[in-house]
Design a protein around this motif. Structure first.
Motif, PDB file in Angstrom:
ATOM      1  N   THR A  36      72.362  67.011  37.836  1.00  0.00           N
ATOM      2  CA  THR A  36      72.687  67.263  39.628  1.00  0.00           C
ATOM      3  C   THR A  36      71.333  66.266  39.504  1.00  0.00           C
ATOM      4  N   PHE A  37      71.250  65.115  40.501  1.00  0.00           N
ATOM      5  CA  PHE A  37      70.527  64.120  40.320  1.00  0.00           C
ATOM      6  C   PHE A  37      69.766  64.350  42.027  1.00  0.00           C
ATOM      7  N   GLU A  38      68.748  65.043  41.671  1.00  0.00           N
ATOM      8  CA  GLU A  38      68.136  65.224  43.330  1.00  0.00           C
ATOM      9  C   GLU A  38      67.768  63.882  44.374  1.00  0.00           C
ATOM     10  N   GLU A  39      68.055  63.877  45.456  1.00  0.00           N
ATOM     11  CA  GLU A  39      67.840  62.850  46.510  1.00  0.00           C
ATOM     12  C   GLU A  39      68.201  61.330  46.099  1.00  0.00           C
ATOM     13  N   VAL A  40      69.254  61.382  45.675  1.00  0.00           N
ATOM     14  CA  VAL A  40      69.745  59.881  45.598  1.00  0.00           C
ATOM     15  C   VAL A  40      70.598  59.608  46.036  1.00  0.00           C
ATOM     16  N   GLU A  43      71.511  57.443  52.079  1.00  0.00           N
ATOM     17  CA  GLU A  43      70.589  58.463  53.498  1.00  0.00           C
ATOM     18  C   GLU A  43      69.817  57.706  54.429  1.00  0.00           C
ATOM     19  N   LYS A  48      66.153  63.888  54.596  1.00  0.00           N
ATOM     20  CA  LYS A  48      66.071  63.742  53.791  1.00  0.00           C
ATOM     21  C   LYS A  48      67.715  62.733  52.793  1.00  0.00           C
ATOM     22  N   GLY A  50      70.549  63.065  50.113  1.00  0.00           N
ATOM     23  CA  GLY A  50      71.139  63.758  49.526  1.00  0.00           C
ATOM     24  C   GLY A  50      71.316  63.827  47.936  1.00  0.00           C
ATOM     25  N   ASP A  51      71.887  64.671  47.401  1.00  0.00           N
ATOM     26  CA  ASP A  51      71.986  65.146  45.642  1.00  0.00           C
ATOM     27  C   ASP A  51      73.267  64.144  44.944  1.00  0.00           C
ATOM     28  N   LEU A  52      73.363  63.424  44.473  1.00  0.00           N
ATOM     29  CA  LEU A  52      74.169  63.355  43.585  1.00  0.00           C
ATOM     30  C   LEU A  52      75.174  64.994  42.623  1.00  0.00           C
ATOM     31  N   HIS A  53      75.835  65.137  42.432  1.00  0.00           N
ATOM     32  CA  HIS A  53      76.541  66.413  41.515  1.00  0.00           C
ATOM     33  C   HIS A  53      77.788  65.371  40.848  1.00  0.00           C
TER      34      HIS A  53
END
Length: 163
Positions: A36-40, A43, A48, A50-53
């Motif tokens: 997971t890459f948080e907050e990338v 938007e 806020k 979103g996260d990239l999984h």
């Protein structure tokens, strides 16, 4: 606050931005694990990002089957090797080669465990095991001479005499 037709925001509320991410896949990761890459992700103002999984998907292999840290393989051997023993070389998933030796009689569907020859553990401490299931390839037919030679070597009698 965003206003339509604002000079500071000529392209709208948000603008496209390119970022570079590196997905690090460590040895021993299993199918279904998530990176997971948080907050990338996308938007918009007031929300806020979103996260990239990324979810690991295992590629199938025609030779090996994986279950956790363990690897499984089925190997066909000729009858002569099943009776007399043999040495085989295996090319592992990461292309390194190793060999093993069997000195005993091998029965059909016998499973041999090779410790430390499976998949790397996620913890980085060692490897799982490799399990080899042997399938013995019997000849389709034998000549009378071959049958007699086998009976002579193995000491077999005709079953007709025992019944």
């Amino acid at each position: 606050m965003w206003r339509p037709n604002c000079r500071a925001c000529p392209e709208g509320k948000t603008s496209t931005e390119k970022i570079e991410l590196t997905v690090e896949i460590t040895r021993g990761m299993r199918p279904g694990e998530r990176i997971t890459f948080e907050e990338v992700a996308d938007e918009k103002p007031g929300f806020k990002a979103g996260d990239l999984h990324f979810i690991i998907v295992g590629l199938g292999d025609t030779v090996f089957h994986r279950d956790g840290d363990q690897l499984y393989i089925t190997m066909e051997i000729p009858l002569v090797h099943a009776l007399t023993g043999f040495t085989k070389e295996i090319t592992h998933l990461d292309s390194h080669k190793f060999s093993f030796t069997v000195d005993e009689v091998t029965e059909c569907d016998h499973v041999m465990r090779l410790p430390g020859k499976g998949m790397p553990r996620r913890s980085g401490r060692g490897f799982g095991d490799l399990y080899i299931t042997f399938e013995v390839d019997f000849p389709d037919e034998l000549t009378d001479q071959q049958k007699a030679a086998i009976r002579n070597i193995l000491g077999g009698e005709d079953l007709k005499n025992e019944l």
